[in-house]
Design a protein around this motif. Structure first.
Motif, PDB file in Angstrom:
ATOM      1  N   ILE A  91      -0.196   4.761  -5.101  1.00  0.00           N
ATOM      2  CA  ILE A  91      -0.678   3.307  -4.747  1.00  0.00           C
ATOM      3  C   ILE A  91      -0.661   2.397  -6.008  1.00  0.00           C
ATOM      4  O   ILE A  91      -0.779   0.882  -5.593  1.00  0.00           O
ATOM      5  CB  ILE A  91      -2.221   3.453  -4.263  1.00  0.00           C
ATOM      6  CG1 ILE A  91      -3.105   4.048  -5.371  1.00  0.00           C
ATOM      7  CG2 ILE A  91      -2.464   4.380  -2.994  1.00  0.00           C
ATOM      8  CD1 ILE A  91      -4.611   3.875  -5.032  1.00  0.00           C
ATOM      9  N   PHE A  92      -0.324   2.723  -7.169  1.00  0.00           N
ATOM     10  CA  PHE A  92      -0.477   1.725  -8.153  1.00  0.00           C
ATOM     11  C   PHE A  92       0.955   1.502  -8.687  1.00  0.00           C
ATOM     12  O   PHE A  92       0.998   0.821  -9.908  1.00  0.00           O
ATOM     13  CB  PHE A  92      -1.390   2.224  -9.241  1.00  0.00           C
ATOM     14  CG  PHE A  92      -2.778   2.348  -9.141  1.00  0.00           C
ATOM     15  CD1 PHE A  92      -3.499   1.238  -9.085  1.00  0.00           C
ATOM     16  CD2 PHE A  92      -3.481   3.701  -9.131  1.00  0.00           C
ATOM     17  CE1 PHE A  92      -4.933   1.259  -8.888  1.00  0.00           C
ATOM     18  CE2 PHE A  92      -4.911   3.689  -8.731  1.00  0.00           C
ATOM     19  CZ  PHE A  92      -5.707   2.361  -8.811  1.00  0.00           C
ATOM     20  N   GLU A  93       1.952   2.003  -7.863  1.00  0.00           N
ATOM     21  CA  GLU A  93       3.184   1.864  -8.310  1.00  0.00           C
ATOM     22  C   GLU A  93       3.734   0.509  -7.633  1.00  0.00           C
ATOM     23  O   GLU A  93       3.251   0.140  -6.517  1.00  0.00           O
ATOM     24  CB  GLU A  93       4.114   2.942  -7.497  1.00  0.00           C
ATOM     25  CG  GLU A  93       4.015   4.318  -8.279  1.00  0.00           C
ATOM     26  CD  GLU A  93       4.631   5.502  -7.543  1.00  0.00           C
ATOM     27  OE1 GLU A  93       5.611   5.043  -6.785  1.00  0.00           O
ATOM     28  OE2 GLU A  93       4.434   6.614  -7.999  1.00  0.00           O
ATOM     29  N   SER A 145     -11.988   9.323   1.977  1.00  0.00           N
ATOM     30  CA  SER A 145     -12.048  10.108   3.059  1.00  0.00           C
ATOM     31  C   SER A 145     -11.971   9.197   4.289  1.00  0.00           C
ATOM     32  O   SER A 145     -11.659   8.005   4.002  1.00  0.00           O
ATOM     33  CB  SER A 145     -13.313  10.983   2.986  1.00  0.00           C
ATOM     34  OG  SER A 145     -14.518   9.927   3.181  1.00  0.00           O
ATOM     35  N   ALA A 146     -12.004  10.013   5.234  1.00  0.00           N
ATOM     36  CA  ALA A 146     -11.699   9.144   6.428  1.00  0.00           C
ATOM     37  C   ALA A 146     -13.283   8.010   6.851  1.00  0.00           C
ATOM     38  O   ALA A 146     -12.847   7.175   7.480  1.00  0.00           O
ATOM     39  CB  ALA A 146     -11.885  10.043   7.819  1.00  0.00           C
ATOM     40  N   SER A 202     -10.491   3.480   6.810  1.00  0.00           N
ATOM     41  CA  SER A 202      -9.931   4.910   7.067  1.00  0.00           C
ATOM     42  C   SER A 202      -9.525   5.828   5.911  1.00  0.00           C
ATOM     43  O   SER A 202      -9.025   6.867   6.349  1.00  0.00           O
ATOM     44  CB  SER A 202      -8.915   4.698   8.167  1.00  0.00           C
ATOM     45  OG  SER A 202      -7.870   3.937   7.436  1.00  0.00           O
ATOM     46  N   GLY A 203      -9.736   5.307   4.751  1.00  0.00           N
ATOM     47  CA  GLY A 203      -9.403   6.036   3.728  1.00  0.00           C
ATOM     48  C   GLY A 203      -7.937   5.982   3.120  1.00  0.00           C
ATOM     49  O   GLY A 203      -7.192   5.368   3.900  1.00  0.00           O
ATOM     50  N   ILE A 204      -7.571   6.708   2.182  1.00  0.00           N
ATOM     51  CA  ILE A 204      -6.218   6.707   1.689  1.00  0.00           C
ATOM     52  C   ILE A 204      -5.457   8.115   1.871  1.00  0.00           C
ATOM     53  O   ILE A 204      -6.260   9.209   1.401  1.00  0.00           O
ATOM     54  CB  ILE A 204      -6.068   6.312   0.073  1.00  0.00           C
ATOM     55  CG1 ILE A 204      -6.586   4.949   0.153  1.00  0.00           C
ATOM     56  CG2 ILE A 204      -4.605   6.370  -0.310  1.00  0.00           C
ATOM     57  CD1 ILE A 204      -6.703   4.579  -1.449  1.00  0.00           C
ATOM     58  N   PRO A 205      -4.438   8.414   2.321  1.00  0.00           N
ATOM     59  CA  PRO A 205      -3.778   9.729   2.489  1.00  0.00           C
ATOM     60  C   PRO A 205      -3.683  10.453   0.983  1.00  0.00           C
ATOM     61  O   PRO A 205      -3.337   9.688   0.227  1.00  0.00           O
ATOM     62  CB  PRO A 205      -2.728   9.421   3.310  1.00  0.00           C
ATOM     63  CG  PRO A 205      -2.903   8.197   4.145  1.00  0.00           C
ATOM     64  CD  PRO A 205      -3.612   7.458   3.126  1.00  0.00           C
ATOM     65  N   ASN A 215      -7.546  -5.974  -1.142  1.00  0.00           N
ATOM     66  CA  ASN A 215      -7.323  -4.768  -0.526  1.00  0.00           C
ATOM     67  C   ASN A 215      -8.360  -4.076   0.331  1.00  0.00           C
ATOM     68  O   ASN A 215      -8.108  -3.445   1.461  1.00  0.00           O
ATOM     69  CB  ASN A 215      -6.873  -3.562  -1.836  1.00  0.00           C
ATOM     70  CG  ASN A 215      -6.217  -2.551  -1.124  1.00  0.00           C
ATOM     71  OD1 ASN A 215      -4.888  -2.505  -1.062  1.00  0.00           O
ATOM     72  ND2 ASN A 215      -6.892  -1.415  -1.392  1.00  0.00           N
ATOM     73  N   ALA A 216      -9.740  -4.121  -0.047  1.00  0.00           N
ATOM     74  CA  ALA A 216     -10.744  -3.427   0.527  1.00  0.00           C
ATOM     75  C   ALA A 216     -10.787  -4.356   1.893  1.00  0.00           C
ATOM     76  O   ALA A 216     -11.117  -3.553   2.908  1.00  0.00           O
ATOM     77  CB  ALA A 216     -12.152  -3.581  -0.331  1.00  0.00           C
ATOM     78  N   ILE A 217     -10.746  -5.567   1.989  1.00  0.00           N
ATOM     79  CA  ILE A 217     -10.700  -6.487   3.175  1.00  0.00           C
ATOM     80  C   ILE A 217      -9.723  -6.047   4.268  1.00  0.00           C
ATOM     81  O   ILE A 217     -10.089  -5.769   5.439  1.00  0.00           O
ATOM     82  CB  ILE A 217     -10.753  -7.959   2.917  1.00  0.00           C
ATOM     83  CG1 ILE A 217     -11.872  -8.353   2.034  1.00  0.00           C
ATOM     84  CG2 ILE A 217     -10.524  -8.890   4.248  1.00  0.00           C
ATOM     85  CD1 ILE A 217     -11.894  -9.689   1.410  1.00  0.00           C
ATOM     86  N   GLU A 218      -8.337  -5.783   3.656  1.00  0.00           N
ATOM     87  CA  GLU A 218      -7.446  -5.438   4.598  1.00  0.00           C
ATOM     88  C   GLU A 218      -7.719  -3.889   5.101  1.00  0.00           C
ATOM     89  O   GLU A 218      -7.259  -3.685   6.279  1.00  0.00           O
ATOM     90  CB  GLU A 218      -6.057  -5.284   4.076  1.00  0.00           C
ATOM     91  CG  GLU A 218      -5.670  -6.972   3.852  1.00  0.00           C
ATOM     92  CD  GLU A 218      -4.366  -7.029   2.834  1.00  0.00           C
ATOM     93  OE1 GLU A 218      -3.954  -5.906   2.262  1.00  0.00           O
ATOM     94  OE2 GLU A 218      -3.907  -8.083   2.747  1.00  0.00           O
ATOM     95  N   ALA A 219      -8.485  -3.139   4.438  1.00  0.00           N
ATOM     96  CA  ALA A 219      -8.538  -1.530   4.636  1.00  0.00           C
ATOM     97  C   ALA A 219      -9.413  -1.616   5.906  1.00  0.00           C
ATOM     98  O   ALA A 219      -9.610  -0.716   6.901  1.00  0.00           O
ATOM     99  CB  ALA A 219      -9.157  -1.043   3.496  1.00  0.00           C
TER     100      ALA A 219
END
Length: 534
Positions: free
Chosen positions: A475-477, A513-514, A465-468, A434-438
């Motif tokens: 995100i855990f759903e 954050s951003a 770029s962070g999570i809105p 998930n971090a690699i894709e982010a």
């Protein structure tokens, strides 16, 4: 007319007026009866006093037995207003003197009403009360008369008179009967009765008007407002409000009615809104079901791919073992040559082949371990080893995307965790991927492991770029993904969350954050005290 009479206000007025009429009629009857009784009592007392005057006036004439003068005086006295008859009756019941000459020398019957008070009760005349001496008689002209009986006592002047008509032992010589008309009493009673009736009727009318006005203002008007509101509600006008300004039960009823109509209006609007948006919601749910169906197909593809990867890894493992073995064998034979220096470059190539073959073998071995389902039994394992294996499996993705990995983990340390190491490895890989894709190309990821409050804590910090904010709580759903279609199933973090929760641990977004996101994963240690690892 029937509708008018059925109104509650008319019924209330009718009941109140009827009650007033009954009460006032009873009051009139009692008042007239009591008035007549009091007047008769008063007239009786006056008649008795008048009879005493008459008796004393006639005493001298009776003493000297002057019948002519006695008759003249009786005639004069009987001419007084209200006096109808004067009789002087002796003890034998004979009328000795009278204002009505037709009754002269007549004998009075001992059983008549005049004699019955004494003779029927065996009492003396002088002991009778005033009420017993007075009688009311109905006359022929439908009028009533008051008859008073007054005894004529034997005084000394009587038995000592020259005529010596009576002895000293006689107490009663006769009676004086005076009859007076009740016309005056009847007139007073009738006039009073008429006045009371007129006053009663007037009072009843005034009270009825006041009650009518009161009921009209405080009963009929609020009831009509409530009835109008009910009619409006029945006709479909749910916005109509009942205006009741009083502070009584009608105002409470109107308030409850207004609240009921508001709730009905809200329910009607909701039903209307549901009907209007039903087709849109059906289409929306249909699209969601299609999305879930596509994700399920993707999951099945991934499951199939996992099985295929396991088979491929198993097939690759044997050739890699052969390459590694033969490269080691060739190296040994070249070292045994007399001049091994001339084979230096070949030996270096063989060492490179051996090292890379060993590395590929390790990757395949880890891949086999990862794809193996294993059982759900919890045993103690070293979290540090599982973390290192997980990092090894993602190295290829880091190299392909030119991502710099910074590790803050101890090299030689045992961090005991009770659980399933394969499941934990699966959760860690999901977190790393998930971090690699982010971060994408040329990004930076930092992975740290530390001991905090008797928990093993792993942080994965990226410079993406962070999570809105709107997505953090979702995100855990399951099946929730912010990636474009085809780049994610939305199950990675959901599965990781379930695995960590099953191990009584926690996983959450520590900061975002951003400039990037920090994910924190905590697992309870398997022993009470562990030295902090820096």
């Amino acid at each position: 007319m029937k509708r008018f009479m059925n109104q509650i206000g008319i019924k209330l007025i009718g009941i109140i007026i009827l009650t007033l009429i009954i009460l006032l009629a009873a009051e009139i009857f009692f008042t007239s009866w009591q008035l007549r009784k009091d007047l008769i009592q008063t007239i009786g007392q006056s008649t008795y006093n008048f009879s005493e005057v008459i008796k004393n006036s006639l005493r001298m004439s009776m003493t000297y037995n002057d019948d002519e003068r006695l008759a003249v005086m009786i005639d004069h006295i009987s001419e007084e207003p209200g006096i109808q008859l004067i009789n002087i009756i002796d003890k034998k019941g004979l009328v000795q003197h009278t204002s009505d000459l037709s009754m002269l020398n007549q004998e009075i019957d001992i059983n008549s009403n005049l004699c019955s008070p004494c003779h029927d009760n065996s009492v003396t005349l002088e002991s009778l009360s005033l009420n017993d001496r007075i009688q009311i008689e109905d006359m022929a002209n439908e009028q009533k008369s008051i008859i008073l009986v007054n005894p004529i006592e034997n005084h000394e002047s009587c038995w000592s008179a020259p005529c010596h008509a009576h002895t000293k032992d006689e107490r009663i010589l006769g009676i004086l009967e005076v009859m007076m008309s009740t016309e005056h009493i009847d007139k007073i009673v009738n006039d009073t009765l008429k006045s009371v009736i007129l006053n009663t009727v007037g009072s009843t009318v005034i009270i009825a008007v006041l009650i009518g006005l009161f009921i009209s203002a405080f009963v009929n008007k609020p009831l009509n407002e409530i009835k109008t509101g009910i009619d409006q509600l029945a006709s479909g006008n749910l916005e109509h409000k009942i205006e009741v300004t009083s502070s009584d039960e009608f105002q409470k009823l109107a308030s409850q009615f207004n609240r009921m109509s508001e709730r009905i209006l809200i329910a009607q609007n909701e039903i209307k809104s549901l009907n209007e948006h039903l087709e849109e919601k059906v289409e929306q749910k249909t699209e969601e079901l299609k999305s879930v169906y596509n994700q399920i197909i993707q999951i099945e593809k991934l499951a199939s791919l996992g099985k295929l990867s396991s088979s491929v890894a198993h097939e690759l493992n044997n050739p890699l073992e052969g390459i590694l073995t033969y490269s080691k064998l060739i190296q040994k034979k070249l070292y045994k040559k007399e001049n091994p220096e001339q084979y230096k470059s070949i030996i270096e190539f063989l060492e490179l082949i051996s090292d890379e073959s060993a590395r590929c073998g390790k990757i395949v071995k880890d891949l086999l371990v990862f794809s193996h389902r294993g059982d759900e039994a919890f045993v103690e394992f070293n979290l540090l080893d599982t973390l290192k294996r997980s990092i090894t499996l993602i190295n290829h993705h880091l190299e392909m995307n030119n991502i710099k990995l910074e590790k803050e983990i101890p090299e030689e340390e045992k961090i005991p965790i009770n659980g399933n190491s394969q499941k934990i490895q699966q959760a860690l890989i999901s977190l790393f991927m998930n971090a690699i894709e982010a971060v994408g190309k040329d990004g930076h990821i930092r992975i740290s492991l530390s001991i905090e409050n008797k928990n093993a804590t792993i942080r994965v910090i990226d410079n993406g770029s962070g999570i809105p904010k709107n997505d953090i709580e979702h995100i855990f759903e399951p099946f929730y993904s912010t990636k474009s279609i085809g780049k994610g199933t939305g199950l990675g973090l959901s599965i990781a969350y379930g695995i960590i929760a099953n191990h009584k641990g926690t996983i959450r977004v520590e900061e975002t954050s951003a400039r990037g996101t920090s994910m924190k994963l905590s697992l309870p240690l398997n022993k009470t005290e562990v030295e902090n690892v820096t």
